[in-house]
Write a protein that holds these residues in place. Sequence first.
Motif, PDB file in Angstrom:
ATOM      1  N   LEU A   1       0.864  -1.169   0.000  1.00 55.96           N
ATOM      2  CA  LEU A   1       0.000   0.000   0.000  1.00 55.96           C
ATOM      3  C   LEU A   1       0.905   1.225   0.000  1.00 55.96           C
ATOM      4  O   LEU A   1       2.046   1.146   0.457  1.00 55.96           O
ATOM      5  CB  LEU A   1      -0.904   0.007   1.237  1.00 55.96           C
ATOM      6  CG  LEU A   1      -1.748  -1.247   1.454  1.00 55.96           C
ATOM      7  CD1 LEU A   1      -2.499  -1.164   2.782  1.00 55.96           C
ATOM      8  CD2 LEU A   1      -2.709  -1.464   0.301  1.00 55.96           C
ATOM      9  N   ARG A   2       0.397   2.339  -0.471  1.00 54.98           N
ATOM     10  CA  ARG A   2       1.246   3.534  -0.556  1.00 54.98           C
ATOM     11  C   ARG A   2       0.496   4.745  -0.035  1.00 54.98           C
ATOM     12  O   ARG A   2      -0.653   4.977  -0.420  1.00 54.98           O
ATOM     13  CB  ARG A   2       1.678   3.755  -2.001  1.00 54.98           C
ATOM     14  CG  ARG A   2       2.670   4.888  -2.160  1.00 54.98           C
ATOM     15  CD  ARG A   2       3.152   4.980  -3.610  1.00 54.98           C
ATOM     16  NE  ARG A   2       4.040   6.084  -3.748  1.00 54.98           N
ATOM     17  CZ  ARG A   2       5.371   6.019  -3.624  1.00 54.98           C
ATOM     18  NH1 ARG A   2       5.955   4.865  -3.399  1.00 54.98           N
ATOM     19  NH2 ARG A   2       6.106   7.092  -3.761  1.00 54.98           N
ATOM     20  N   ALA A   3       1.147   5.522   0.812  1.00 53.21           N
ATOM     21  CA  ALA A   3       0.590   6.771   1.321  1.00 53.21           C
ATOM     22  C   ALA A   3       1.353   7.927   0.691  1.00 53.21           C
ATOM     23  O   ALA A   3       2.566   8.030   0.839  1.00 53.21           O
ATOM     24  CB  ALA A   3       0.699   6.822   2.840  1.00 53.21           C
ATOM     25  N   GLU A   4       0.628   8.768  -0.003  1.00 57.40           N
ATOM     26  CA  GLU A   4       1.208   9.930  -0.682  1.00 57.40           C
ATOM     27  C   GLU A   4       0.912  11.234   0.062  1.00 57.40           C
ATOM     28  O   GLU A   4       1.683  12.174  -0.017  1.00 57.40           O
ATOM     29  CB  GLU A   4       0.636  10.058  -2.098  1.00 57.40           C
ATOM     30  CG  GLU A   4       0.954   8.897  -3.013  1.00 57.40           C
ATOM     31  CD  GLU A   4       2.341   8.983  -3.616  1.00 57.40           C
ATOM     32  OE1 GLU A   4       2.961  10.059  -3.564  1.00 57.40           O
ATOM     33  OE2 GLU A   4       2.794   7.962  -4.133  1.00 57.40           O
ATOM     34  N   ARG A   5      -0.243  11.271   0.754  1.00 64.22           N
ATOM     35  CA  ARG A   5      -0.689  12.503   1.412  1.00 64.22           C
ATOM     36  C   ARG A   5      -0.855  12.278   2.912  1.00 64.22           C
ATOM     37  O   ARG A   5      -1.280  11.211   3.352  1.00 64.22           O
ATOM     38  CB  ARG A   5      -2.033  12.960   0.825  1.00 64.22           C
ATOM     39  CG  ARG A   5      -1.979  13.323  -0.642  1.00 64.22           C
ATOM     40  CD  ARG A   5      -3.329  13.835  -1.167  1.00 64.22           C
ATOM     41  NE  ARG A   5      -4.492  13.315  -0.474  1.00 64.22           N
ATOM     42  CZ  ARG A   5      -5.182  12.238  -0.845  1.00 64.22           C
ATOM     43  NH1 ARG A   5      -4.818  11.545  -1.899  1.00 64.22           N
ATOM     44  NH2 ARG A   5      -6.246  11.864  -0.154  1.00 64.22           N
ATOM     45  N   ALA A   6      -0.596  13.311   3.682  1.00 64.64           N
ATOM     46  CA  ALA A   6      -0.681  13.218   5.142  1.00 64.64           C
ATOM     47  C   ALA A   6      -2.065  12.786   5.614  1.00 64.64           C
ATOM     48  O   ALA A   6      -2.183  12.009   6.565  1.00 64.64           O
ATOM     49  CB  ALA A   6      -0.306  14.558   5.762  1.00 64.64           C
TER      50      ALA A   6
END
Length: 177
Positions: A134-139
């Motif tokens: 999974l990837r988190a790009e935004r806070a």
Amino acid sequence: MSEEQPHSPWQEDIFNVLKQGNIRQVAYVPDAGHAHVIRRVHAEPSMRGIVLTTEEEGVAVASGAWLGGERAALLMQSSGVGNCINMMSLLQSCRFPFLSLVTMRGEYAEFNPWQVPMSKATQGSMELMGITVLRAERADEVEDIVSAALDAAFEGGEQVAVLLSQSLIGRKKWIRN
């Protein structure tokens, strides 16, 4: 005693998700992107921070924690993922739940060309080893994504990694003396 460095709310969100998710052991190789979470883990009596000499030791720590009845998480930088590939076969063979949070280097505004090759290979390498990425790009999405990964690992028995975008961590600067 040193003064704590400023942190972003998403970093505190990660700590809170780990604590609320009953993570008891947090293995890591020191990394500036994980520094706030590491400090918080060491200050929390219900959690144990475990300093590693190399990232693949964290796969073994997480597996051993599960066998001992505890939940663990592995914190590492994308450059350390390549060190873990062989050990990740243990996760698949034994079907251990696994949660890793990976701070990315080698992408957004990277100054160090040595970080780029592993950055490009991180997601694919983990997926080839059977790990859901999974990837988190935004806070504003970090808390939900880390929470979903924790549930998938420890409720669903999956092996999951959350890639924390370099743009979340911010620009790194090379400081010359």
